[in-house]
Design a protein around this motif. Structure first.
Motif, PDB file in Angstrom:
ATOM      1  N   GLY A 135     -66.119   1.268  38.235  1.00  0.00           N
ATOM      2  CA  GLY A 135     -66.671   2.610  38.065  1.00  0.00           C
ATOM      3  C   GLY A 135     -67.498   2.782  36.806  1.00  0.00           C
ATOM      4  O   GLY A 135     -68.107   3.819  36.604  1.00  0.00           O
ATOM      5  N   GLY A 136     -67.503   1.781  35.931  1.00  0.00           N
ATOM      6  CA  GLY A 136     -68.268   1.869  34.688  1.00  0.00           C
ATOM      7  C   GLY A 136     -67.392   1.642  33.478  1.00  0.00           C
ATOM      8  O   GLY A 136     -66.353   1.002  33.557  1.00  0.00           O
ATOM      9  N   ASN A 137     -67.801   2.173  32.353  1.00  0.00           N
ATOM     10  CA  ASN A 137     -67.046   2.041  31.118  1.00  0.00           C
ATOM     11  C   ASN A 137     -65.840   2.971  31.128  1.00  0.00           C
ATOM     12  O   ASN A 137     -65.946   4.115  31.576  1.00  0.00           O
ATOM     13  N   GLY A 174     -59.761   0.830  29.141  1.00  0.00           N
ATOM     14  CA  GLY A 174     -59.217   1.437  30.347  1.00  0.00           C
ATOM     15  C   GLY A 174     -58.352   0.514  31.174  1.00  0.00           C
ATOM     16  O   GLY A 174     -57.419   0.963  31.836  1.00  0.00           O
ATOM     17  N   GLN A 175     -58.618  -0.788  31.150  1.00  0.00           N
ATOM     18  CA  GLN A 175     -57.839  -1.717  31.961  1.00  0.00           C
ATOM     19  C   GLN A 175     -56.566  -2.179  31.256  1.00  0.00           C
ATOM     20  O   GLN A 175     -55.746  -2.859  31.840  1.00  0.00           O
ATOM     21  N   THR A 208     -63.803  -5.259  21.002  1.00  0.00           N
ATOM     22  CA  THR A 208     -63.780  -4.515  22.259  1.00  0.00           C
ATOM     23  C   THR A 208     -64.220  -3.076  22.067  1.00  0.00           C
ATOM     24  O   THR A 208     -64.692  -2.454  22.993  1.00  0.00           O
ATOM     25  N   GLU A 209     -64.034  -2.524  20.857  1.00  0.00           N
ATOM     26  CA  GLU A 209     -64.395  -1.152  20.554  1.00  0.00           C
ATOM     27  C   GLU A 209     -63.745  -0.164  21.514  1.00  0.00           C
ATOM     28  O   GLU A 209     -64.223   0.939  21.716  1.00  0.00           O
ATOM     29  N   CYS A 210     -62.637  -0.573  22.133  1.00  0.00           N
ATOM     30  CA  CYS A 210     -61.844   0.273  23.030  1.00  0.00           C
ATOM     31  C   CYS A 210     -62.646   0.787  24.222  1.00  0.00           C
ATOM     32  O   CYS A 210     -62.395   1.874  24.722  1.00  0.00           O
ATOM     33  N   ILE A 211     -63.616   0.031  24.658  1.00  0.00           N
ATOM     34  CA  ILE A 211     -64.378   0.390  25.849  1.00  0.00           C
ATOM     35  C   ILE A 211     -64.130  -0.685  26.889  1.00  0.00           C
ATOM     36  O   ILE A 211     -64.480  -1.841  26.702  1.00  0.00           O
TER      37      ILE A 211
END
Length: 106
Positions: free
Chosen positions: A31-33, A55-56, A23-26
């Motif tokens: 709204g985007g990344n 973010g989620q 996931t590389e924490c992205i």
């Protein structure tokens, strides 16, 4: 004699932005990344430790690892995203006190 086998090197496909299984924490949202920074500060407000997440991802999933990173916890102050009886007990077991706003369930 050389060593042959798998090496931990990026392949050419990774350098071109190809998708990976990590996931590389992205995180992805409308709204985007998105990336969340979970930050621990000392009593003077200076950063001493951090973790990244998508973010989620819910905040509470990183709470215990933030607390476990330190031998001693005096006060754990945070917002409603970290409100959990289990977390409160975990901080108390480490000798700390929690200041977390209660969630509004109604």
């Amino acid at each position: 004699m050389g060593v042959r086998g798998w090496f931990d090197c990026p392949s050419p496909s990774h350098s071109t932005g190809a998708a990976t299984f990590d996931t590389e924490c992205i995180g992805k949202s409308r709204g985007g990344n998105t990336t969340e920074i979970h930050l621990v500060v000392d009593s003077g407000g200076l950063p001493v430790y951090f973790e990244l997440s998508e973010g989620q991802r819910h905040d509470i999933t990183h709470a215990e690892s933030l607390v476990d990173h330190f031998k001693e916890v005096s006060i754990f102050i945070d917002d409603k995203g970290y409100d959990s009886a289990a977390l409160r007990q975990h901080v108390t077991d480490k000798g700390g006190e929690t200041v977390i706003a209660k969630r509004n369930y109604g």
